[in-house]
Design an enzyme around this catalytic site. Structure first.
Site, PDB file in Angstrom:
ATOM      1  N   SER A  57       0.458  -1.403  -0.114  1.00 46.58           N
ATOM      2  CA  SER A  57      -0.245  -0.427  -0.411  1.00 46.58           C
ATOM      3  C   SER A  57       0.879   1.506   0.225  1.00 46.58           C
ATOM      4  CB  SER A  57      -0.938  -0.264   1.425  1.00 46.58           C
ATOM      5  OG  SER A  57       0.111   0.036   2.515  1.00 46.58           O
ATOM      6  N   MET A  75       6.336   3.140  -2.691  1.00 46.34           N
ATOM      7  CA  MET A  75       7.268   2.146  -3.544  1.00 46.34           C
ATOM      8  C   MET A  75       6.266   0.544  -3.544  1.00 46.34           C
ATOM      9  SD  MET A  75      10.464   2.541  -4.040  1.00 46.34           S
ATOM     10  CE  MET A  75      10.756   0.707  -4.468  1.00 46.34           C
ATOM     11  N   ARG A 132      -5.693 -10.102 -11.268  1.00 46.64           N
ATOM     12  CA  ARG A 132      -5.144 -11.842 -10.884  1.00 46.64           C
ATOM     13  C   ARG A 132      -3.881 -11.371  -9.771  1.00 46.64           C
ATOM     14  NH1 ARG A 132      -3.457 -12.981 -16.558  1.00 46.64           N
ATOM     15  NH2 ARG A 132      -2.712 -11.380 -16.311  1.00 46.64           N
ATOM     16  N   GLY A 149      13.749  -2.752   0.710  1.00 45.24           N
ATOM     17  CA  GLY A 149      15.176  -1.304   0.979  1.00 45.24           C
ATOM     18  C   GLY A 149      13.579  -0.804   1.990  1.00 45.24           C
ATOM     19  N   PHE A 162      18.252   1.290  -5.008  1.00 45.59           N
ATOM     20  CA  PHE A 162      17.605   0.154  -5.528  1.00 45.59           C
ATOM     21  C   PHE A 162      18.126   0.959  -7.209  1.00 45.59           C
ATOM     22  CE2 PHE A 162      16.459  -1.453  -2.185  1.00 45.59           C
ATOM     23  CZ  PHE A 162      16.832  -2.929  -2.809  1.00 45.59           C
ATOM     24  N   HIS A 204      18.204  16.388  -2.134  1.00 45.32           N
ATOM     25  CA  HIS A 204      16.389  16.327  -2.051  1.00 45.32           C
ATOM     26  C   HIS A 204      15.387  16.616  -1.583  1.00 45.32           C
ATOM     27  CE1 HIS A 204      19.192  12.639  -1.685  1.00 45.32           C
ATOM     28  NE2 HIS A 204      18.339  11.935  -2.080  1.00 45.32           N
ATOM     29  N   HIS A 205      14.651  16.760  -2.125  1.00 46.13           N
ATOM     30  CA  HIS A 205      12.886  17.354  -1.717  1.00 46.13           C
ATOM     31  C   HIS A 205      13.079  18.249  -0.449  1.00 46.13           C
ATOM     32  CE1 HIS A 205      11.211  13.430   0.408  1.00 46.13           C
ATOM     33  NE2 HIS A 205      11.796  13.301  -0.655  1.00 46.13           N
ATOM     34  N   LYS A 248      12.460  15.317   3.067  1.00 45.79           N
ATOM     35  CA  LYS A 248      13.393  14.727   3.466  1.00 45.79           C
ATOM     36  C   LYS A 248      14.002  14.961   4.434  1.00 45.79           C
ATOM     37  CE  LYS A 248      16.933  11.767   1.915  1.00 45.79           C
ATOM     38  NZ  LYS A 248      16.110  10.169   2.003  1.00 45.79           N
ATOM     39  N   GLY A 266      20.633   8.271   2.774  1.00 40.60           N
ATOM     40  CA  GLY A 266      21.470   6.552   3.172  1.00 40.60           C
ATOM     41  C   GLY A 266      21.870   6.882   1.688  1.00 40.60           C
TER      42      GLY A 266
END
Length: 237
Positions: free
Chosen positions: A13, A16, A48, A92, A119, A148-149, A152, A158
């Site tokens: 949910s 990612m 499915r 992750g 990744f 970064h945004h 974060k 990381g």
């Protein structure tokens, strides 16, 4: 491995998890056989794919590899299930405790396992280049700048710390700087500088789908491997 790799997505949910479901549906070499999230699913089968709550984890169908992007409180259960079923494990999930990292290392004696902060396949290549550059440029200054945004929270990222570890293995002593601005997905610059010259190795992410694609890439290649603790760079080919 012949035929599609059977994948379980744990943390389905989340952002990612949703990207993994969407991108896996576009591929012919993977088949999502189960999607697991914390709460009870609104529908049991969607396009499915069978949906399960985390409390129903032991009822999921057979799978070859689990991809885990959940929370630390869900990590132990999915790792244990992979050990019980002798399946590969890709994660992750961030914020793991020392005990959970130790459990992952112990599990890697029995199953193929991989944890990564990032990744992106490009970042995996960047890490290798950084290590080689650091080894070749002994005594040069090494600085890692990441952007970064604004939402974060952790700094350095990381990924920046992982790149710093690569530089450290090559003999450098990296320093870090962090920027938080706008909606930047992720930018990492590793700079080596000496008198009169400078080298910059840069990776820019412009779409978060690269992380889900990378996770599917390594999951496909990890399934069926010998037990061990793998890195993304080990599975690039």
């Amino acid at each position: 491995m012949n035929g599609p790799t059977r994948v379980l997505i744990h943390g389905a949910s989340g952002r990612m998890g949703q990207a993994l479901l969407r991108l896996a549906a576009e591929r012919g070499d993977v088949e999502v056989v189960a999607a697991v999230s914390r709460g009870q699913p609104a529908q049991r089968v969607v396009e499915r794919v069978a949906y399960f709550a985390a409390s129903e984890l032991h009822g999921v169908p057979a799978f070859d590899v689990a991809i885990d992007f959940s929370l630390p409180e869900g990590f132990d259960g999915i790792l244990r299930l992979c050990e019980e079923r002798a399946c590969a494990f890709v994660s992750g999930t961030t914020g793991l405790s020392d005990a959970q990292r130790a459990a992952l290392e112990a599990a890697a004696h029995r199953i193929p396992a991989l944890w990564a902060a990032n990744f992106s396949l490009g970042v995996a290549v960047l890490g290798e280049l950084v290590e080689r550059a650091a080894a070749a440029l002994q005594g040069w200054d090494c600085d890692i700048v990441e952007a970064h945004h604004v939402h974060k929270k952790d700094a350095p990222s990381g990924t920046a710390l992982a790149l710093g570890a690569c530089a450290g293995r090559g003999g450098a002593q990296p320093r870090y700087a962090s920027l938080r601005a706008g909606d930047i997905v992720g930018e990492h610059t590793v700079q080596f500088a000496s008198a009169g010259e400078r080298i910059e190795l840069v990776h820019r992410a412009t779409n978060r789908d690269i992380f889900a694609r990378g996770a599917l890439h390594v999951a496909r290649r990890l399934a069926g491997r010998a037990p061990g603790l793998y890195r993304v760079r080990d599975l690039l080919d």
